[in-house]
Design an enzyme around this catalytic site. Sequence first.
Site, mmCIF file in Angstrom:
data_model
loop_
_atom_site.group_PDB
_atom_site.id
_atom_site.type_symbol
_atom_site.label_atom_id
_atom_site.label_comp_id
_atom_site.label_asym_id
_atom_site.label_seq_id
_atom_site.Cartn_x
_atom_site.Cartn_y
_atom_site.Cartn_z
ATOM 1 N N LYS A 20 0.851 -1.193 0.000
ATOM 2 C CA LYS A 20 0.000 0.000 0.000
ATOM 3 C C LYS A 20 0.887 1.244 0.000
ATOM 4 O O LYS A 20 1.793 1.370 0.821
ATOM 5 C CB LYS A 20 -0.892 0.020 1.244
ATOM 6 N N ASP A 148 -6.238 0.036 7.553
ATOM 7 C CA ASP A 148 -5.668 -0.243 6.230
ATOM 8 C C ASP A 148 -6.134 -1.570 5.633
ATOM 9 O O ASP A 148 -5.962 -1.801 4.431
ATOM 10 C CB ASP A 148 -4.135 -0.249 6.299
#
EC number: 2.7.1.148
Length: 304
Positions: A20, A148
């Site tokens: 990410k 996340d």
Amino acid sequence: MISTVQDSLEGHFHVLTPIKLNLALHIVGQRTDGYHLLESLVYFSLSGDCLSYAPCERDRFILTGPFAKGLSCNSINLAVRARDFMHKTFPRSAKPSSFQLMKTLPVASGIGGGSGDAASILNILRQKWKLDCSCEELAEMSLALGADVPMCLFALEYQQPLFVKGIGNDVTRLEEACSIAMVLVNHGQKIATETIFNALEKRNHPPLKINPVALKTVSSLVEVLQETRNDLFIPALKIAPQLAEVLSTLDESGSLFSRMSGSGATCFGIFKDQQAAQKAAAFIKSMHPNWFVKSIITLGRSSQ
């Protein structure tokens, strides 16, 4: 959809977990429960840790790899918590599983390594257990594992960059965004996310404004990013002043745009194409052999 690297035996396979990358990260507020409100342009690359799955008679979890040292195979590990979460959430469908996680990404480095591992386990078990549960439903439930995790689930499912708001639960797919060649660099110092957020002097920065049309090409993306920020960079720089050298090195290697991702300490550089990124990665590694350096391609449409 899962990034499947190998399907050699029935029920056995390997995947590369998502990386990410916060290309822009604006902190725009804070809730009464302490969660920070953010707006972020998030890109992903399916080139992270290597996760192996196999059905078995009893749950098993094995950690290997260059960054496995100091990590545990118990509930402290987010990947293990993800597996246990699935057992508790879907007890009637749950079956024993064997996972082997090869940690190839630095820990506590601002690129969502643990969250990507957790999301991959959720996604694998959703498919293997044949759950009547959509990605959206699972993403909402998985927020309990961390902000996340849901966005990494969406990356696996839709293979696209995202515009993320709130605490990570408000997600918009950026279907026109192009794929980009990048180089990731980490000098080796771990930075705890909580420490960086606690060091913020201001928590109500201006919002992030992104025109999706500007994400269609690398050049227009770079132009847009010049007007954005990572609001966690200043407190991170005070803790890890080496970040300045990392960014300078990326610039010297030909990066079109360089920035720290998330709460650090990994920084990224955007390059015109994969060949330029690979050349830059080799240059940086030759100059700093002890740094983590990785050339990647992100999810997105072809910019050609």
